[in-house]
Design an enzyme around this catalytic site. Structure first.
Site, PDB file in Angstrom:
ATOM      1  N   PHE A 141      -3.217   3.972   2.642  1.00 52.85           N
ATOM      2  CA  PHE A 141      -3.256   4.394   4.036  1.00 52.85           C
ATOM      3  C   PHE A 141      -4.361   5.415   4.294  1.00 52.85           C
ATOM      4  O   PHE A 141      -4.911   5.467   5.406  1.00 52.85           O
ATOM      5  CB  PHE A 141      -1.900   4.981   4.432  1.00 52.85           C
ATOM      6  CG  PHE A 141      -1.796   5.388   5.876  1.00 52.85           C
ATOM      7  CD1 PHE A 141      -1.650   4.432   6.879  1.00 52.85           C
ATOM      8  CD2 PHE A 141      -1.849   6.722   6.252  1.00 52.85           C
ATOM      9  CE1 PHE A 141      -1.561   4.801   8.210  1.00 52.85           C
ATOM     10  CE2 PHE A 141      -1.762   7.106   7.574  1.00 52.85           C
ATOM     11  CZ  PHE A 141      -1.615   6.138   8.570  1.00 52.85           C
ATOM     12  N   HIS A 151       0.843  -1.212   0.000  1.00 50.75           N
ATOM     13  CA  HIS A 151       0.000   0.000   0.000  1.00 50.75           C
ATOM     14  C   HIS A 151       0.870   1.251   0.000  1.00 50.75           C
ATOM     15  O   HIS A 151       2.037   1.239   0.401  1.00 50.75           O
ATOM     16  CB  HIS A 151      -0.948   0.003   1.195  1.00 50.75           C
ATOM     17  CG  HIS A 151      -0.311   0.394   2.503  1.00 50.75           C
ATOM     18  ND1 HIS A 151      -0.150   1.706   2.894  1.00 50.75           N
ATOM     19  CD2 HIS A 151       0.202  -0.350   3.505  1.00 50.75           C
ATOM     20  CE1 HIS A 151       0.432   1.756   4.074  1.00 50.75           C
ATOM     21  NE2 HIS A 151       0.663   0.512   4.474  1.00 50.75           N
ATOM     22  N   CYS A 152       0.263   2.342  -0.474  1.00 44.91           N
ATOM     23  CA  CYS A 152       0.892   3.662  -0.406  1.00 44.91           C
ATOM     24  C   CYS A 152      -0.069   4.605   0.314  1.00 44.91           C
ATOM     25  O   CYS A 152      -0.782   4.150   1.221  1.00 44.91           O
ATOM     26  CB  CYS A 152       1.261   4.163  -1.809  1.00 44.91           C
ATOM     27  SG  CYS A 152      -0.135   4.358  -2.924  1.00 44.91           S
ATOM     28  N   GLN A 153      -0.112   5.866  -0.034  1.00 43.02           N
ATOM     29  CA  GLN A 153      -0.991   6.803   0.647  1.00 43.02           C
ATOM     30  C   GLN A 153      -2.420   6.740   0.113  1.00 43.02           C
ATOM     31  O   GLN A 153      -3.369   6.649   0.865  1.00 43.02           O
ATOM     32  CB  GLN A 153      -0.451   8.234   0.522  1.00 43.02           C
ATOM     33  CG  GLN A 153      -1.276   9.296   1.248  1.00 43.02           C
ATOM     34  CD  GLN A 153      -1.226   9.174   2.756  1.00 43.02           C
ATOM     35  OE1 GLN A 153      -0.309   8.557   3.309  1.00 43.02           O
ATOM     36  NE2 GLN A 153      -2.213   9.729   3.438  1.00 43.02           N
TER      37      GLN A 153
END
Length: 474
Positions: free
Chosen positions: A457, A428-430
């Site tokens: 996130f 995952h990233c932002q």
């Protein structure tokens, strides 16, 4: 005086053309590598591209100054400040004048005064402009390059972090403070034309407004508020984002001289049979530029996904090797724009484009699963799962999922050997823009038990889930 600004949103980079309407001469300040916009403006407005200049040896894009000199005979005005490590090396046979603090030159009836503003780099200069042809005896504005931005100042740590020049971050921060003191002495009415806006990695809090004034920056720019030199030094170096890997290459390219482009056409392949000859070749990388969803639903094994979007150029610079040939899967209508984007950062070794329809003709395609936050929550704490957070360090420090492991996307390829191949990867990233890139890199490297977390996130946090803070890593 004629004035025109140009903005490359993929690099958050500004360049400018200033022309004297009485003599028909024009100069381009901090030109991008693709000089077509300047040529078109000059033709439309009746100018001769008499000159080009740079505020410093750029680290984030390839300069078009040499191309202008080659194609149009433009005279170059370049910095002669800094030590021997920051001298231009490609000027033989070109019309060029090296300038220092206090030097003056004219383009028609427009006067340029050089102001040495070191800090971001040792050789950085700014240009104070006076429109003598318009009858003015006072300056109109200043081209600040990467010295003063709207709301920020240029970071001094790039030479150390990206180019490996030890000790330059501290020295640069102190030089920036001294340069700011000189800047504050300029008239408040002076317009400020920077080389970058919001989205550039050359600062940490650049504004999106394209111009400012000296007086406005005195009041509103955080860097101009701090009076103590040591306090400024610490604040300037704090929380700077990771500099893209390609920055080190850009410094070298712009110093020794970029390759002159000849606009040779790159072949476009429309069938999988034609594409096959480029697959699994030594020293060749195949980049699929489709969006992450289409890539996840079916792609050729071993290809990596860098979607052609606003962030394409930056992540291509992070992920691609300058010593490799590049094949790109892309829509025909986007091929030229993609070529220009890669050339803007010196990734010139493009050998072919391929139609995305060719992918669907392959006998076997690889896939990966995109999962929502509920599916993620149901499994993220399992012992056989490895949660990978690929955001930047500052994002991780501000808050992350408990038990996650931090592997910033730009460094992921260097850390592959340290990752557990016996666990399921949840990436995952932002917000979901970067994680498809990371997922494709991992899958191409052999991590086949892998899923991408949609929304990243931000969705986790919006759901009210608990987060941890701090710099602890995996």
């Amino acid at each position: 005086m004629f004035f025109r600004s140009y903005f490359d949103e993929k690099l958050a980079q500004y360049s400018y053309m200033v022309g004297c309407q009485k003599t028909g001469e024009a100069i381009v300040i901090d030109p991008a590598r693709d000089i077509t916009p300047y040529v078109e403006t000059a033709k439309k407005e009746g100018f001769h591209l008499a000159a080009a200049t740079e505020t410093h040896i750029h680290a984030d894009f390839v300069s078009g100054a040499r191309q202008l000199a080659h194609d149009h005979g433009s005279k170059l005005y370049l910095s002669d400040e800094g030590d021997k490590n920051w001298k231009y090396q490609y000027l033989n046979g070109l019309s060029a004048t090296l300038v220092k603090d206090g030097d003056r030159f004219t383009i028609g009836h427009i006067k340029f005064k050089v102001m040495h503003t070191p800090g971001h780099t040792p050789e950085s200069i700014s240009f104070i402009v006076t429109d003598k042809g318009g009858g003015s005896d006072v300056p109109m504005g200043i081209f600040t390059g990467d010295f003063v931005f709207v709301g920020d100042v240029g970071r001094p740590d790039l030479l150390e972090k990206a180019a490996g020049v030890k000790g330059t971050a501290d020295a640069g921060a102190l030089q920036t403070f001294d340069s700011i003191q000189r800047f504050k002495q300029l008239p408040d009415y002076l317009l400020v034309w920077p080389a970058h806006g919001a989205g550039s990695a050359c600062g940490k809090s650049l504004g999106a407004v394209p111009l400012s004034t000296v007086g406005y920056e005195k009041v509103n720019n955080w860097a101009l508020q701090i009076e103590d030199k040591e306090e400024f030094h610490k604040e300037l170096l704090k929380d700077q984002p990771e500099p893209p890997k390609y920055f080190a290459m850009m410094k070298k390219v712009n110093k020794v001289g970029p390759k002159v482009l000849t606009n040779e056409e790159i072949p476009y392949i429309e069938t999988y049979k034609g594409l096959q000859g480029f697959l699994n070749q030594d020293n060749t990388v195949v980049v699929d530029t489709r969006n992450g969803i289409d890539f996840a639903n079916g792609h050729i094994e071993g290809t990596i996904n860098i979607p052609f979007s606003k962030i394409f150029t930056n992540w291509a610079g992070w992920m691609l090797d300058y010593e490799q040939d590049i094949v790109l899967i892309a829509e025909k209508g986007q091929a030229k724009e993609i070529q220009l984007a890669l050339e803007s950062i010196g990734l010139d070794r493009m050998i072919a484009f391929a139609d995305p329809k060719a992918v669907s003709e392959a006998d076997e395609l690889e896939q990966y699963q995109n999962i929502n936050i509920e599916t993620f929550k149901a499994q993220y704490q399992n012992e056989d799962v490895y949660v990978m957070d690929i955001r930047q360090q500052a994002e991780w420090n501000a808050g992350h999922i408990s038990g996650a492991h931090h592997h910033m996307l730009g460094y992921l390829q260097d850390q592959l050997a340290d990752l557990p191949k016996d666990k399921k990867m949840l990436v995952h990233c932002q917000s979901g823009a970067r994680s498809p890139i990371g997922t494709s890199v991992l899958q191409a490297a052999g991590f086949k038990n892998i899923e991408n977390v949609e929304g990243g996130f931000s969705v986790w946090k919006a759901a009210g889930e608990e987060v941890e803070k701090g710099e602890n890593e995996s």
